[in-house]
Design a protein around this motif. Sequence first.
Motif, PDB file in Angstrom:
ATOM      1  N   ARG A 128       0.804  -1.223   0.000  1.00  0.00           N
ATOM      2  CA  ARG A 128       0.000   0.000   0.000  1.00  0.00           C
ATOM      3  C   ARG A 128       0.843   1.283   0.000  1.00  0.00           C
ATOM      4  N   THR A 129       2.121   1.186  -0.381  1.00  0.00           N
ATOM      5  CA  THR A 129       2.937   2.393  -0.524  1.00  0.00           C
ATOM      6  C   THR A 129       3.042   2.730  -2.004  1.00  0.00           C
ATOM      7  N   GLY A 130       3.768   3.804  -2.325  1.00  0.00           N
ATOM      8  CA  GLY A 130       3.953   4.194  -3.714  1.00  0.00           C
ATOM      9  C   GLY A 130       5.247   3.670  -4.295  1.00  0.00           C
ATOM     10  N   ASP A 231      -3.987   6.565  -2.813  1.00  0.00           N
ATOM     11  CA  ASP A 231      -4.258   6.009  -1.493  1.00  0.00           C
ATOM     12  C   ASP A 231      -2.997   5.663  -0.709  1.00  0.00           C
ATOM     13  N   TYR A 232      -1.854   5.575  -1.388  1.00  0.00           N
ATOM     14  CA  TYR A 232      -0.617   5.197  -0.717  1.00  0.00           C
ATOM     15  C   TYR A 232      -0.044   6.310   0.161  1.00  0.00           C
ATOM     16  N   LEU A 233      -0.588   7.511   0.072  1.00  0.00           N
ATOM     17  CA  LEU A 233      -0.020   8.651   0.789  1.00  0.00           C
ATOM     18  C   LEU A 233      -0.434   8.702   2.258  1.00  0.00           C
ATOM     19  N   PHE A 234      -1.507   8.009   2.625  1.00  0.00           N
ATOM     20  CA  PHE A 234      -2.072   8.161   3.962  1.00  0.00           C
ATOM     21  C   PHE A 234      -2.182   6.803   4.658  1.00  0.00           C
ATOM     22  N   PRO A 235      -1.178   6.435   5.464  1.00  0.00           N
ATOM     23  CA  PRO A 235      -1.185   5.119   6.126  1.00  0.00           C
ATOM     24  C   PRO A 235      -2.394   4.874   7.013  1.00  0.00           C
ATOM     25  N   THR A 236      -3.016   5.929   7.522  1.00  0.00           N
ATOM     26  CA  THR A 236      -4.193   5.719   8.368  1.00  0.00           C
ATOM     27  C   THR A 236      -5.352   5.119   7.587  1.00  0.00           C
ATOM     28  N   ASP A 237      -5.264   5.159   6.259  1.00  0.00           N
ATOM     29  CA  ASP A 237      -6.311   4.553   5.434  1.00  0.00           C
ATOM     30  C   ASP A 237      -5.967   3.125   5.024  1.00  0.00           C
ATOM     31  N   TRP A 238      -4.780   2.634   5.431  1.00  0.00           N
ATOM     32  CA  TRP A 238      -4.379   1.283   5.045  1.00  0.00           C
ATOM     33  C   TRP A 238      -5.246   0.236   5.749  1.00  0.00           C
ATOM     34  N   GLN A 302       6.529  11.546   1.396  1.00  0.00           N
ATOM     35  CA  GLN A 302       6.191  10.132   1.187  1.00  0.00           C
ATOM     36  C   GLN A 302       7.091   9.233   2.042  1.00  0.00           C
ATOM     37  N   VAL A 303       7.021   9.466   3.349  1.00  0.00           N
ATOM     38  CA  VAL A 303       7.879   8.751   4.297  1.00  0.00           C
ATOM     39  C   VAL A 303       7.637   7.244   4.257  1.00  0.00           C
ATOM     40  N   THR A 304       6.503   6.832   3.734  1.00  0.00           N
ATOM     41  CA  THR A 304       6.220   5.395   3.640  1.00  0.00           C
ATOM     42  C   THR A 304       7.294   4.649   2.849  1.00  0.00           C
ATOM     43  N   ARG A 305       8.060   5.381   2.025  1.00  0.00           N
ATOM     44  CA  ARG A 305       9.071   4.705   1.204  1.00  0.00           C
ATOM     45  C   ARG A 305      10.266   4.211   2.007  1.00  0.00           C
ATOM     46  N   VAL A 411      -3.442  19.504 -22.493  1.00  0.00           N
ATOM     47  CA  VAL A 411      -4.292  20.170 -21.506  1.00  0.00           C
ATOM     48  C   VAL A 411      -4.254  19.432 -20.171  1.00  0.00           C
ATOM     49  N   LEU A 412      -4.336  18.093 -20.221  1.00  0.00           N
ATOM     50  CA  LEU A 412      -4.341  17.310 -18.981  1.00  0.00           C
ATOM     51  C   LEU A 412      -3.942  15.872 -19.262  1.00  0.00           C
ATOM     52  N   GLU A 413      -3.030  15.360 -18.436  1.00  0.00           N
ATOM     53  CA  GLU A 413      -2.724  13.917 -18.394  1.00  0.00           C
ATOM     54  C   GLU A 413      -2.999  13.499 -16.965  1.00  0.00           C
ATOM     55  N   GLN A 414      -4.168  12.968 -16.743  1.00  0.00           N
ATOM     56  CA  GLN A 414      -4.749  12.835 -15.415  1.00  0.00           C
ATOM     57  C   GLN A 414      -3.844  12.114 -14.417  1.00  0.00           C
ATOM     58  N   ILE A 415      -3.273  10.985 -14.797  1.00  0.00           N
ATOM     59  CA  ILE A 415      -2.566  10.156 -13.820  1.00  0.00           C
ATOM     60  C   ILE A 415      -1.340  10.877 -13.266  1.00  0.00           C
ATOM     61  N   LYS A 416      -0.454  11.337 -14.152  1.00  0.00           N
ATOM     62  CA  LYS A 416       0.781  11.949 -13.680  1.00  0.00           C
ATOM     63  C   LYS A 416       0.558  13.369 -13.184  1.00  0.00           C
ATOM     64  N   ASP A 417      -0.322  14.120 -13.819  1.00  0.00           N
ATOM     65  CA  ASP A 417      -0.563  15.493 -13.378  1.00  0.00           C
ATOM     66  C   ASP A 417      -1.097  15.531 -11.952  1.00  0.00           C
ATOM     67  N   SER A 418      -2.007  14.612 -11.633  1.00  0.00           N
ATOM     68  CA  SER A 418      -2.557  14.602 -10.276  1.00  0.00           C
ATOM     69  C   SER A 418      -1.493  14.214  -9.252  1.00  0.00           C
ATOM     70  N   ALA A 419      -0.527  13.375  -9.659  1.00  0.00           N
ATOM     71  CA  ALA A 419       0.572  13.025  -8.751  1.00  0.00           C
ATOM     72  C   ALA A 419       1.459  14.229  -8.481  1.00  0.00           C
TER      73      ALA A 419
END
Length: 486
Positions: A128-130, A231-238, A302-305, A411-419
């Motif tokens: 569940r990490t990135g 979802d990998y950014l927030f360990p409390t949601d794991w 991203q301390v999970t790394r 205009v937008l590349e959703q996956i990487k732009d949102s990251a």
Amino acid sequence: MIAKVLWGGAAALLFFTLATANAGGYRYGVSDQAFYVPALAKAITPALFPRDSALLDVQMRVWLGDDIVSAASRVLPIDLPTFAIVMYVAGLALLAGAITFFIRGLGGSWWAVAAGLGLATLRHRIARTGANSLEGYFHPRMIAFALGLWAMGFLLRRRGGAAFALIAVAFVVHPTTAVWFGIAAATAVAWQADRRSLWVVAASIAALSLWLITAGQRMDTAWLAVFADKDYLFPTDWPVWAWALNITYPVVLGAIWLRRRARGVTVAGETALIVGLLVLMTGFLVSVPLTAGHVALAVQAQVTRVLWVLDSIACAYAAWWLLDDAGGQRTTTWRGLTVAVVVAVAAARGYYVLVLDAERPLVARTLPADDWTAAMTFLRTRPVTTLVLADPEHAWMYGSSVRVAASRDTVLEQIKDSAMAIYDRPMAMRIGERAQALQGFGNFTEAQFVAAGAHYDADVLVTENNRRLSLPILYENARFVLYSLR
């Protein structure tokens, strides 16, 4: 000597093959390369991406790799597909060498090294990490990680100067990856020099945490919404199983270290390294309430790394235990069979991932010769100021992004732009607005396409040719049509 070289070459080839197969094959221009390829292209040709420079700068400003490539490009020509595969092979070579160096530093046998290398080819996501243990494409963090693992091998040998030198190089390649190794190394050296200095480390962590809680920038609801799918950014949601797996790393490391200590086989810098790794794990646990409180720096770091570091070293320790402790009193035949089983499992899994599941070639050095690449190749002939309006999900739908395949703004590349939105709130707001405006893009009417093009001042519209518009056609092939929005 010749025999050793031949054996080493064969082992390296097997490692490269199994690692690449288990990663789904080497591919150019995919996943995180949606950022790195355009960033490097812009470093070589600064005129590229006049519209998207602000977006790329959000991540480029903390990465030094583009500056190095830019300087190198003034001396020799750089072909990005060739550069990418050379760096990919270099990363795997460094990783294989680092694993070997580390296990030998533990006093492990060559059997343990073979098992450790076999286990390392089993690419997996750290729960569940990135982070993944391997990537099927060139990524700077893989090179930085390998350098960091080499540094850990030097710490085992109490050679702190060499360790920090490698970590400094890793920092240039990928800063955040290097930082985690740097914390472990600093702790280990402090432990060896004067254990009381660990209070300085603890006080520094506590002071940083207190500052982040009281004065650190916090992410508001609008900012968080832009990357809500990460979802990998927030360990409390794991889920519980992810926590159970990730907590296992220090337990495994501690248990095997105690076993080695009981047998009297620990090496000079080993205890200090274990302390450094436990501090890393503590840092991760401290970060959990900070990310839960949406403290921006904690989320961005991203301390999970750090769990990736623990995962890799735990695998090396497990290889030692399996071959040199649990199997220490066994025959050479038993050890050989154990290594053969590890390699066979890696080979079978690699075959399934590459051939049965992904149905890809082992190596795809360039973009695939398909209709999408052909359409993007045409776009390369358009002015560098061209802004392309395409489906926001085009990167995963067609295999590569407009920025990678056409070297043109989109205009937008959703996956990487949102990251990338994680690192800058104003840019996140731009990305969020565009994602909202282009929702349902596949079902847009011609009027909606024209309105979106006018709103963002786009020049070219890319659609699949199963529908025809009355706009002027610039290019078409069996699957795609490029329309002028001017």
